[in-house]
Design an enzyme around this catalytic site. Structure first.
Site, PDB file in Angstrom:
ATOM      1  N   SER A  16      49.815 -18.396 -99.290  1.00  0.00           N
ATOM      2  CA  SER A  16      51.042 -18.469 -98.498  1.00  0.00           C
ATOM      3  C   SER A  16      51.866 -17.187 -98.560  1.00  0.00           C
ATOM      4  O   SER A  16      52.596 -16.867 -97.614  1.00  0.00           O
ATOM      5  CB  SER A  16      51.899 -19.648 -98.964  1.00  0.00           C
ATOM      6  OG  SER A  16      52.224 -19.533-100.340  1.00  0.00           O
ATOM      7  N   ASP A  36      62.171 -19.285-105.340  1.00  0.00           N
ATOM      8  CA  ASP A  36      61.445 -20.232-106.195  1.00  0.00           C
ATOM      9  C   ASP A  36      60.541 -19.544-107.220  1.00  0.00           C
ATOM     10  O   ASP A  36      59.792 -20.211-107.935  1.00  0.00           O
ATOM     11  CB  ASP A  36      60.617 -21.200-105.348  1.00  0.00           C
ATOM     12  CG  ASP A  36      59.537 -20.516-104.507  1.00  0.00           C
ATOM     13  OD1 ASP A  36      59.382 -19.280-104.616  1.00  0.00           O
ATOM     14  OD2 ASP A  36      58.852 -21.222-103.746  1.00  0.00           O
ATOM     15  N   HIS A  69      57.449 -17.542-103.733  1.00  0.00           N
ATOM     16  CA  HIS A  69      57.489 -17.104-102.337  1.00  0.00           C
ATOM     17  C   HIS A  69      58.618 -16.089-102.157  1.00  0.00           C
ATOM     18  O   HIS A  69      59.787 -16.417-102.390  1.00  0.00           O
ATOM     19  CB  HIS A  69      57.698 -18.301-101.406  1.00  0.00           C
ATOM     20  CG  HIS A  69      56.606 -19.311-101.513  1.00  0.00           C
ATOM     21  ND1 HIS A  69      56.696 -20.399-102.344  1.00  0.00           N
ATOM     22  CD2 HIS A  69      55.388 -19.368-100.922  1.00  0.00           C
ATOM     23  CE1 HIS A  69      55.584 -21.105-102.251  1.00  0.00           C
ATOM     24  NE2 HIS A  69      54.763 -20.494-101.404  1.00  0.00           N
TER      25      HIS A  69
END
Length: 203
Positions: free
Chosen positions: A10, A179, A182
């Site tokens: 991601s 977080d 990310h």
């Protein structure tokens, strides 16, 4: 034409268009492309983002032929590993040991060496430490594995975990990521700057 392929999870995906890898998303690949085009205005680049959110090394193995080898990159960059760690803690009972991670990664890199002429740029997985993330015990051995593999396979290596650790001196961790995993825009630009310094040695 220099074809640069980004591979990963991601952090690389960053909302890219799965129907068109040339649409890079909003993460570090986007900023790398902008910076390289700015710094090398007379050079032709093709940028392809093949990151997929949630991927682990197992997933890269499953799609490696179509999403890497067949693309015949001139430069291949890989950042993978945080999901190999995260799945140990998400309740899915699907951990990847450090030994499995290293073996999977070795297979990926061996394929690249055997079947392409790509220069390899490895970015180590990272964790920007925040109190509610217990992942270090699992991630650190995987970072060590990437460093070993980089010495064996990579043309250039970006030690992102160490770079972020240094960058957090004098900055709150949330300056880079909400977080710890990310990156926000500031964090993505930080990765892109480190990437740019590395990739320029291959151009």
């Amino acid at each position: 034409m220099t074809r640069i392929v980004f591979q990963g999870d991601s952090i690389t995906d960053a909302g890219r268009d799965y129907q068109d890898g040339h649409k890079l998303g909003d993460g570090y690949p986007k900023y790398v492309a902008e910076l390289l085009r700015q710094d090398y205005p007379d050079r032709e680049f093709e940028f392809i983002n093949m990151g997929i959110s949630g991927n682990r090394t197992w997933d890269l193995l499953d799609r490696w032929q179509t999403d890497c080898i067949a693309l015949k990159p001139d430069i291949l960059s890989i950042m993978i590993g945080i999901n190999d760690t995260w799945r140990r803690y998400d309740g899915a009972n699907a951990p990847t040991t450090a030994q499995e991670y290293e073996a999977n990664y070795r297979r990926l890199l061996t394929d690249v060496k055997q079947h392409t002429k790509a220069k390899i740029l490895l970015l180590e997985p990272y964790l920007i430490d925040v109190p509610d993330k217990p992942y270090r015990e699992d991630l650190n051995p995987k970072i060590d594995a990437v460093r070993r593999l980089a010495r064996e396979f990579a043309d250039v290596f970006v030690p992102l975990d160490g770079l972020f650790a240094a960058a957090c001196v004098g900055n709150e961790t949330t300056h880079w990521s909400p977080d710890g995993v990310h990156p926000n825009e500031t964090g993505a630009r930080f990765i892109a700057d480190a990437y740019l310094k590395a990739v320029k040695t291959l151009l």
